[in-house]
Design a protein around this motif. Structure first.
Motif, PDB file in Angstrom:
ATOM      1  N   GLU A  80       0.828  -1.200   0.000  1.00  0.00           N
ATOM      2  CA  GLU A  80       0.000   0.000   0.000  1.00  0.00           C
ATOM      3  C   GLU A  80       0.872   1.264   0.000  1.00  0.00           C
ATOM      4  OE1 GLU A  80      -3.463   0.550   0.071  1.00  0.00           O
ATOM      5  OE2 GLU A  80      -3.685  -1.573  -0.472  1.00  0.00           O
ATOM      6  N   ASP A  83       3.460   1.075  -3.345  1.00  0.00           N
ATOM      7  CA  ASP A  83       2.725   1.045  -4.616  1.00  0.00           C
ATOM      8  C   ASP A  83       1.788   2.244  -4.771  1.00  0.00           C
ATOM      9  OD1 ASP A  83       3.492  -0.932  -6.329  1.00  0.00           O
ATOM     10  OD2 ASP A  83       2.026  -2.411  -5.675  1.00  0.00           O
ATOM     11  N   ASP A  87      -0.916   2.932  -7.710  1.00  0.00           N
ATOM     12  CA  ASP A  87      -2.348   2.855  -7.401  1.00  0.00           C
ATOM     13  C   ASP A  87      -3.061   4.148  -7.773  1.00  0.00           C
ATOM     14  OD1 ASP A  87      -2.062   0.300  -6.461  1.00  0.00           O
ATOM     15  OD2 ASP A  87      -1.939   0.866  -4.345  1.00  0.00           O
ATOM     16  N   ASN A  90      -3.773   4.149 -11.405  1.00  0.00           N
ATOM     17  CA  ASN A  90      -4.649   3.060 -11.854  1.00  0.00           C
ATOM     18  C   ASN A  90      -6.092   3.546 -11.945  1.00  0.00           C
ATOM     19  OD1 ASN A  90      -5.990   0.685 -12.357  1.00  0.00           O
ATOM     20  ND2 ASN A  90      -4.992  -0.464 -10.718  1.00  0.00           N
ATOM     21  N   PRO A  93      -9.147  -0.098 -11.236  1.00  0.00           N
ATOM     22  CA  PRO A  93      -8.996  -1.122 -10.187  1.00  0.00           C
ATOM     23  C   PRO A  93     -10.251  -1.981 -10.100  1.00  0.00           C
ATOM     24  CG  PRO A  93      -9.594   0.963  -9.194  1.00  0.00           C
ATOM     25  CD  PRO A  93      -9.392   1.247 -10.670  1.00  0.00           C
ATOM     26  N   GLY A  98      -5.409  -3.556  -7.482  1.00  0.00           N
ATOM     27  CA  GLY A  98      -5.257  -2.107  -7.428  1.00  0.00           C
ATOM     28  C   GLY A  98      -5.193  -1.544  -6.021  1.00  0.00           C
ATOM     29  N   GLY A  99      -4.990  -2.392  -5.015  1.00  0.00           N
ATOM     30  CA  GLY A  99      -4.877  -1.915  -3.635  1.00  0.00           C
ATOM     31  C   GLY A  99      -6.222  -1.669  -2.984  1.00  0.00           C
ATOM     32  N   ARG A 101      -7.320   1.261  -1.934  1.00  0.00           N
ATOM     33  CA  ARG A 101      -7.757   2.622  -2.290  1.00  0.00           C
ATOM     34  C   ARG A 101      -7.876   3.529  -1.066  1.00  0.00           C
ATOM     35  NH1 ARG A 101      -6.194   2.147  -7.052  1.00  0.00           N
ATOM     36  NH2 ARG A 101      -7.283   4.036  -7.669  1.00  0.00           N
ATOM     37  N   ASP A 213      -4.248  -3.813 -13.898  1.00  0.00           N
ATOM     38  CA  ASP A 213      -3.410  -2.690 -13.476  1.00  0.00           C
ATOM     39  C   ASP A 213      -2.397  -2.253 -14.527  1.00  0.00           C
ATOM     40  OD1 ASP A 213      -4.774  -3.191 -11.140  1.00  0.00           O
ATOM     41  OD2 ASP A 213      -3.084  -4.131 -10.109  1.00  0.00           O
TER      42      ASP A 213
END
Length: 369
Positions: A80, A83, A87, A90, A93, A98-99, A101, A213
């Protein structure tokens, strides 16, 4: 992907100040829904040990699972933070890629991810220190190092087309090997066979997880294996890889390296990757809803595979009058039952989009615990 989807680089929101909400966001930041992966693959490693006659050790299992969850969460929090730029770039997601968020939307400061990652790193080191053997500790150190440098500098393995292999090595190769060793097991052919299947399938799964991604990753110079292959290349590799893995399962079952019950259990799941593969050649890469479903079922194929391994090994033991201990049967049953309930509640893909092996459900999404 969906051209109307908002640019997530502009998802800024006021940080949350109410403590319960901050705690909930912090938990979500770690994406605990993926912990089923490490829990079940730990069970698979233990199941191989028990199947070969090793007495189940509850303490060793607890140590292994604690370490697996610790390093798994560490990787998520670390990702997190490191990246965050990717992210933010992106725009497509999914619920599974895509994490979280949370940092992208500014709901928590980025240092929350890094701080949690360091705490979990130090906790993992403490757990490594109490492991009984030098070889076990070396395996655990390798897991921790590869997990940390998956996105952390200077290696940033997932930025140099090594992320998919690294993730598979950490979670689905070294993970079950460590679980097996801490139970006191050796290195039987069945372990290598199971680990080989898990590793190969996880590499293919990670390609799918990086698929949505690609555009954002390329924008910030992040080169994943999926980005190097391209969308069509990922589809070809996934399809060919699944065929190759299942041919290998058939061969190992025929050669009695894998018990017949295990081979059958693994083939029962074939509709799941079959459905995913068909979507990759269809509209899934361009349709956000289907892209989310593809990421979900590609991901769920791995814990389902671990469940199949455990169930197959247990069945083979019963067939040959070598039943597992009551303690392990109880742990295994509870583990699979909890995952099954979670999967039933979480699965939210419309009925016509689901693989036939997955129970039909109209339950609401509970993907974020």
């Amino acid at each position: 992907m969906d051209a109307a989807r908002p640019d997530h680089r502009h998802e800024a929101a006021a940080p949350v100040t109410v403590l319960p909400e901050r705690v909930a966001l912090f938990v979500t930041l770690g994406r605990p829904k993926f912990l089923f992966q490490s829990m079940l693959v730990t069970g698979a490693g233990v199941a191989v040990a028990v199947h070969t006659g090793v007495r189940f050790g509850a303490g060793a299992y607890a140590l292994t699972l604690g370490f697996a969850w610790c390093t798994h969460l560490m990787t998520h929090y670390c990702n997190e933070y490191f990246d965050l730029e990717a992210d933010r770039a992106n725009r497509t997601p999914t619920s599974w890629t895509g994490g979280s968020r949370i940092l992208v939307r500014g709901l928590l400061p980025p240092v929350a991810g890094l701080g949690a990652a360091f705490v979990l790193l130090f906790t993992a080191l403490v757990l490594i220190a109490v492991m009984p053997g030098t070889a076990d500790r070396l395996v655990a150190v390798a897991i921790t190092a590869l997990a940390w440098f998956y996105t952390a500098p200077p290696l940033r393995l997932n930025y140099h087309a090594l992320g998919e292999v690294t993730c598979a090595t950490v979670l689905y190769a070294l993970g079950p090997v460590l679980a097996h060793r801490l139970q006191g097991g050796g290195m039987p052919p069945a372990l290598w066979a199971c680990v080989g299947v898990l590793f190969a399938l996880q590499v293919l799964r990670c390609l799918i997880m990086n698929l949505s991604d690609i555009a954002g990753d390329q924008e910030v110079g992040k080169r994943t294996g999926a980005g190097a292959l391209g969308r069509r290349g990922v589809a070809h590799v996934y399809g060919a890889g699944q065929v190759g893995v299942h041919l290998a399962i058939a061969a190992m079952t025929a050669a009695h390296v894998l018990p017949a019950a295990v081979g059958i259990a693994l083939f029962v799941l074939l509709p799941v990757p079959g459905w995913v593969g068909r979507q990759l050649y269809g509209a899934a890469p361009k349709d956000q809803r289907r892209a989310d479903a593809v990421a979900f079922w590609a991901s769920m194929h791995m814990p389902l595979t671990s469940c199949a391994l455990m169930a197959g090994l247990t069945a083979d033991g019963l067939l040959h009058h070598r039943p597992a201990s009551t303690g392990w049967l109880a742990v295994q049953t509870v583990t699979i039952a909890v995952f099954t309930i979670w999967l039933w509640r979480t699965a939210r893909v419309p009925k016509h989009d689901r693989p036939h092996t997955v129970p039909d459900t109209a339950a609401q999404d509970t993907a974020t615990p």
